[in-house]
Design an enzyme around this catalytic site. Structure first.
Site, PDB file in Angstrom:
ATOM      1  N   TYR A 189       0.864  -1.193   0.000  1.00 22.80           N
ATOM      2  CA  TYR A 189       0.000   0.000   0.000  1.00 22.80           C
ATOM      3  C   TYR A 189       0.893   1.232   0.000  1.00 22.80           C
ATOM      4  O   TYR A 189       1.855   1.319   0.769  1.00 22.80           O
ATOM      5  CB  TYR A 189      -0.900   0.007   1.244  1.00 22.80           C
ATOM      6  CG  TYR A 189      -1.730   1.271   1.381  1.00 22.80           C
ATOM      7  CD1 TYR A 189      -3.034   1.330   0.900  1.00 22.80           C
ATOM      8  CD2 TYR A 189      -1.201   2.425   1.980  1.00 22.80           C
ATOM      9  CE1 TYR A 189      -3.793   2.486   1.010  1.00 22.80           C
ATOM     10  CE2 TYR A 189      -1.949   3.584   2.089  1.00 22.80           C
ATOM     11  CZ  TYR A 189      -3.239   3.609   1.611  1.00 22.80           C
ATOM     12  OH  TYR A 189      -3.984   4.765   1.711  1.00 22.80           O
ATOM     13  N   GLU A 241      -3.939   7.356  -3.971  1.00 19.76           N
ATOM     14  CA  GLU A 241      -3.806   6.083  -3.257  1.00 19.76           C
ATOM     15  C   GLU A 241      -3.540   4.952  -4.233  1.00 19.76           C
ATOM     16  O   GLU A 241      -4.293   4.775  -5.198  1.00 19.76           O
ATOM     17  CB  GLU A 241      -5.086   5.801  -2.460  1.00 19.76           C
ATOM     18  CG  GLU A 241      -5.015   4.532  -1.618  1.00 19.76           C
ATOM     19  CD  GLU A 241      -6.310   4.302  -0.848  1.00 19.76           C
ATOM     20  OE1 GLU A 241      -6.292   4.422   0.384  1.00 19.76           O
ATOM     21  OE2 GLU A 241      -7.336   3.994  -1.498  1.00 19.76           O
TER      22      GLU A 241
END
Length: 387
Positions: free
Chosen positions: A109, A198
């Site tokens: 991530y 993101e």
């Protein structure tokens, strides 16, 4: 403002980030021609909606060959996906993204966002890619690393980038790509006025390639006027109709799930108004800031907007007149209420510039309007009225 995954990937590609190769379709008939741009026989079919959790809702499918791809695309196009972010009403799928399947070895991530508290750019890194980052944050916060970077023309330096990617334990080849990726995220957020980028997941393939497998971007609405290229990416199908209408009148409106509609001037006062409604045991139906210098027409539009929500059982208007004149507000409310035949309780608290004139306009309107002396009194009266 939000955009779709395929649009976010195009922007990332523009800034040199490694993204998976894919195509977007708006009808099933486009597949046969557009699929020629992709290689291989295994594809990932993704519903394009402004919400996370698509995979769990059946919005992401791995398919083999053109026949299976067309079959699954027909099922997915037009389907209403319900995820933890859409609410129970869900979102209808009106476009699909098809990309070459990646042979995943590891998932990570990585995100980049504006940190308003420090006026810096924050990079968040985690080895727990592919999962809800909120769940990771609550259950295993030690697996999330945050690094904050000062704003500067040349972006993060090598030491700062090393700290951002250190948790991933990349080899030398992967580090080289990761360095470029971090710089491209920084450049994107600055040059496109993004508020969040993101990448989840950021993957390593079995052939040792680093790829942004999914991408999400949010943009600062206040900067859209200078980013016409970003405004072109806006998908009105993904936005609440009431919020679209509000944007036409430059109203700050966010629909909520309560039963008391709110009209306030000033964001801070609006937040306080919503808080005190909750204090008295009810829920606000919206956040609505009409601004400091609203016209009669703007106030009237705001009032109609509140009443367009069928969940609204009562309205609380809380105005402190500074630049905003109470008589202008009052006239706008009276005009709108008469036009739409107001049928729910209305409590008005006025203070500040021309509040006496405003109160007289309301009193002379022959409408059933309850006056309040202060915010506490106003909240108490509207809650009692809807009960």
């Amino acid at each position: 403002m939000n955009i779709h995954e395929h649009q976010a990937k195009e922007i990332l590609k523009e800034f040199g980030a490694p993204v998976s190769k894919g195509i977007v379709i708006f009808s099933i008939s486009e597949i046969k021609e557009k699929i020629k741009k992709l290689s291989g026989d295994i594809f990932v079919l993704k519903a394009q909606i402004h919400a996370g959790g698509r995979g769990k809702a059946g919005g992401v499918k791995i398919v083999n060959g053109l026949i299976e791809l067309e079959k699954e695309a027909k099922k997915m196009m037009g389907k209403v996906l319900i995820t933890h972010q859409t609410g129970p009403e869900g979102k209808k799928v009106k476009r699909l993204y098809i990309e070459e399947a990646s042979d995943i070895s590891k998932e990570y991530y990585l995100s980049c966002l504006i940190d308003r508290e420090t006026s810096k750019i924050a990079f968040i890194s985690s080895t727990e890619g592919g999962m809800d980052i909120e769940k990771v944050a609550s259950e295993t916060p030690n697996k999330i690393i945050t690094n904050k970077i000062d704003l500067k023309d040349d972006g993060p330096n090598n030491d700062e980038i090393n700290k951002i990617i250190s948790v991933f334990k990349f080899n030398d080849k992967q580090k080289g790509v990761a360095f470029k990726l971090v710089k491209s995220l920084y450049d994107t957020i600055i040059k496109k006025d993004a508020s969040l980028i993101e990448i989840n997941p950021l993957i390593i393939t079995k052939s040792d390639e680093l790829i942004c497998l999914d991408a999400k971007m949010n943009f600062d609405d206040n900067a859209i006027f200078r980013r016409p290229d970003i405004l072109e990416l806006r998908d009105l199908n993904e936005e609440d109709p009431a919020e679209i209408e509000a944007s036409k009148y430059d109203l700050a409106y966010i629909k909520l799930n309560g039963s008391i509609g709110c009209m306030v001037n000033g964001a801070g006062l609006a937040m306080a108004t919503m808080d005190i409604i909750k204090l008295y045991g009810q829920e606000p139906a919206n956040f609505l800031d009409v601004g400091g210098g609203a016209s009669k027409e703007k106030v009237s539009a705001a009032f109609k907007l509140i009443l367009s929500d069928k969940n609204v059982k009562g309205i609380l208007i809380n105005i402190f007149g500074g630049i905003m004149r109470c008589d202008v507000l009052a006239q706008g409310v009276v005009d709108a209420a008469k036009e739409i035949n107001l049928s729910v309780p209305l409590v008005v608290r006025l203070a500040g510039t021309n509040f006496k004139e405003g109160k007289k306009i309301l009193d002379d309107s022959n409408l059933k309007i309850l006056s309040a002396s202060d915010l506490n009194d106003a909240a108490k009266k509207i809650v009692e009225a809807i009960r």
